[in-house]
Design an enzyme around this catalytic site. Sequence first.
Site, PDB file in Angstrom:
ATOM      1  N   LYS B 116       0.833  -1.211   0.000  1.00  0.00           N
ATOM      2  CA  LYS B 116       0.000   0.000   0.000  1.00  0.00           C
ATOM      3  C   LYS B 116       0.864   1.256   0.000  1.00  0.00           C
ATOM      4  O   LYS B 116       0.471   2.286  -0.546  1.00  0.00           O
ATOM      5  CB  LYS B 116      -0.929  -0.022   1.212  1.00  0.00           C
ATOM      6  CG  LYS B 116      -1.826  -1.244   1.222  1.00  0.00           C
ATOM      7  CD  LYS B 116      -3.283  -0.881   1.160  1.00  0.00           C
ATOM      8  CE  LYS B 116      -4.131  -2.042   0.705  1.00  0.00           C
ATOM      9  NZ  LYS B 116      -4.195  -3.147   1.650  1.00  0.00           N
ATOM     10  N   GLU B 200      -3.959   5.439   7.850  1.00  0.00           N
ATOM     11  CA  GLU B 200      -4.552   6.479   7.007  1.00  0.00           C
ATOM     12  C   GLU B 200      -5.833   6.997   7.635  1.00  0.00           C
ATOM     13  O   GLU B 200      -6.418   6.356   8.506  1.00  0.00           O
ATOM     14  CB  GLU B 200      -4.757   6.006   5.565  1.00  0.00           C
ATOM     15  CG  GLU B 200      -5.694   4.854   5.384  1.00  0.00           C
ATOM     16  CD  GLU B 200      -5.849   4.440   3.920  1.00  0.00           C
ATOM     17  OE1 GLU B 200      -4.839   4.210   3.235  1.00  0.00           O
ATOM     18  OE2 GLU B 200      -6.993   4.333   3.469  1.00  0.00           O
ATOM     19  N   HIS B 235     -15.906  -4.333   7.230  1.00  0.00           N
ATOM     20  CA  HIS B 235     -15.051  -3.868   6.134  1.00  0.00           C
ATOM     21  C   HIS B 235     -15.078  -4.786   4.939  1.00  0.00           C
ATOM     22  O   HIS B 235     -14.181  -4.782   4.119  1.00  0.00           O
ATOM     23  CB  HIS B 235     -13.594  -3.670   6.590  1.00  0.00           C
ATOM     24  CG  HIS B 235     -13.489  -2.689   7.692  1.00  0.00           C
ATOM     25  ND1 HIS B 235     -13.613  -1.341   7.484  1.00  0.00           N
ATOM     26  CD2 HIS B 235     -13.333  -2.862   9.016  1.00  0.00           C
ATOM     27  CE1 HIS B 235     -13.513  -0.726   8.639  1.00  0.00           C
ATOM     28  NE2 HIS B 235     -13.347  -1.618   9.585  1.00  0.00           N
ATOM     29  N   ARG B 292      -6.415  -8.147  -9.270  1.00  0.00           N
ATOM     30  CA  ARG B 292      -7.040  -9.452  -9.480  1.00  0.00           C
ATOM     31  C   ARG B 292      -8.436  -9.230 -10.032  1.00  0.00           C
ATOM     32  O   ARG B 292      -8.885  -8.093 -10.149  1.00  0.00           O
ATOM     33  CB  ARG B 292      -7.166 -10.172  -8.136  1.00  0.00           C
ATOM     34  CG  ARG B 292      -7.968  -9.328  -7.150  1.00  0.00           C
ATOM     35  CD  ARG B 292      -8.503 -10.074  -5.963  1.00  0.00           C
ATOM     36  NE  ARG B 292      -9.471  -9.263  -5.261  1.00  0.00           N
ATOM     37  CZ  ARG B 292      -9.224  -8.524  -4.180  1.00  0.00           C
ATOM     38  NH1 ARG B 292      -8.026  -8.483  -3.665  1.00  0.00           N
ATOM     39  NH2 ARG B 292     -10.173  -7.822  -3.615  1.00  0.00           N
TER      40      ARG B 292
END
Lengths: 175, 497
Positions: B116, B200, B235, B292
């Site tokens: 990330k 973040e 999530h 993907r």
Amino acid sequence: MEYRLKINEETLPVEVENDEEEKFTAVIGKNAFDVSYTTVNDHCIHLSVNGQGVNVYVSDQGDGKIIAIKGKSYFVQDADLLEQNKTRKKGPGSDLTEVTPPMPAVVIAVAVGEGDVVEKGQAVVIVSAMKMETTLVAPFNGTVQKVNVAEGDKVMPGDILVDIEKNEPEEEILS
Amino acid sequence: MFKKILVANRGEIALRVINTCRDMGVKTVAVYSDADKKAMHVLAADEAVYLGPSEPSQSYLHMDKIIDAAKTTGAEAIHPGYGFLAENSEFVEKCEQQSVVFIGPPAKVIKDLGDKITSRKIMVNSGVPVTPGLTSTEADADVMIVEAEKVGYPVLIKATAGGGGKGIRIVNSSEEMADACSAASREAVNAFGNGEIYLEKFFTKARHIEFQVLADKFGNTIHLLERECSVQRRHQKIIEETPSSVLTPALREEMGKAAVTAARASGYVNAGTVEFLLDENNNFYFLEVNTRLQVEHPVTEMITGVDLVRLQLEIAYGQELTISQEDIAGRGHSIECRIYAEDPENDFFPSPGTITFLKEPTGPGIRNDCGVYSGFEVPVDYDPILSKLIVHAQTREHAINKMIKALKSYIVLGVKTPIDFLIDVLQSEPFVQGEVFTDFIETHFSDWKPDMSDADLARIAFVVDEMCSNRKAKRVASAEDAIPTPWQTLGNWRQGG
């Protein structure tokens, strides 16, 4: 014939009257239902209740039946059978309470050892099922009598992972 | 085109890939573990290779065994599906070394975007806006606290290798930081074999909007419109749709261009997804690229009419894209609901077990990508997704109604599913109005209880089932008492001829 049927916490009597071939009247509380039915297969029944047709799907799980109706599922249990089983299972040693996984799982970590004093809500075992971790906690203040599992063990609901004995039985207020 | 490929996955996505291979005349090789000896993907493939114990590291994550299986069966390429080895650059490198084609992006792209931190840096350098937060990993919870105070709580602690909702924790205050970091890190080690985490900003009121991209080896890169995936629990997305009800044509074009820029900047090849957050003021921020095929790819296929798996195979084989950006137009509206073995009443806990009965919905505009069947035991070892139910209709309103109808005729007995929960969500006013943000479930359905309006009917059904099974038991008993028929007394008698 009368059944006492439990859904969630609500047990209601269901009275069956005028039982004929694939037809009867069911009385639940103050309501009477004219029922006729056709069994489509082992899991599907076509019901006509007060003239309204509906397909219901049934799976007998042993301790109750899952009934699916229009996208909604109900778990229906025979309250009389439940009571019979309960009295049979109840025995001595009720001070020992269970730390058991809610589903088949794998033990990730054991956070306590034998002889440890634990507080209610304290993490005792972490299990993982389907990549999700769950922390099992002590149900009350007590002392760890025995740890029955180790990291990596596969465990099932009902398996007692850690035996904890209550330290101080809560005082009951006598009236 | 490839003559034969190996599908390194299980469940519905393995079936999905096998389906397109059948369409294309490409032979398929399935792989399986102990828990999956009777799984549907094994039954559906042309060949199947046993990998080992159920434990993923001994089977679906075991790179050498999988590459060996491809070699032994003569499969020229490997489709990884999603999850497992789909975003593992080491696996892609191994495939390259062994001259097996990996159907997906090159190893370096997966490595850069799978990290990330690196991907955030690439986006910043190419002018794609990113969410505020760290651009380096951090192991020290105290440093995380300092950063959190800079961007403001709440913040997300995220695994740099993360994905699929694993290895993520929301932190609301400094006291929660240490626990959240260790939990996210541990979960990430288990799921991805890498415990590195970063921080973040967490937007409490945001939409999750992603763009499907496709890139060939000749530098052609296009996007196939957006998917709105804001309805999430833990999530993880559970309802996805396209088009999004908030994107104006201008914003769609702007975000689409950003997605293509992101793909180009990273040297992307094959199918991928660029995820964005859209805040209340319609500012969008780059989240990550999923390198993907996404779980929710079918909604894109429904409105664009393309087969993404077919295009993946063509690109991997070295063909040039036959469609250009101008050819891509969305028709109608599509919604997907994920059907997991889980209990919506109990915080969506997994609910493994045996599926005693399954009846899939059918009808015009209904697609069910399903990986299970009546009698299948849902293993505890893997992600509990059973199927994805997808509908396509002319308008969003029609699609919602079609989905509700389809869910009502979808019968899964033996394990718990969110079917009744999904019906209630789809019928709810905020969903119908398109007021969907990532906190949708917490805000509107946190204390959801199933509707009990048909409890009387359920009790009647119980009684009827009892009557039927008593009758059946009686029939069986009386048959046993009856005089034996010649069929029982003749023994090893065999018909001549």
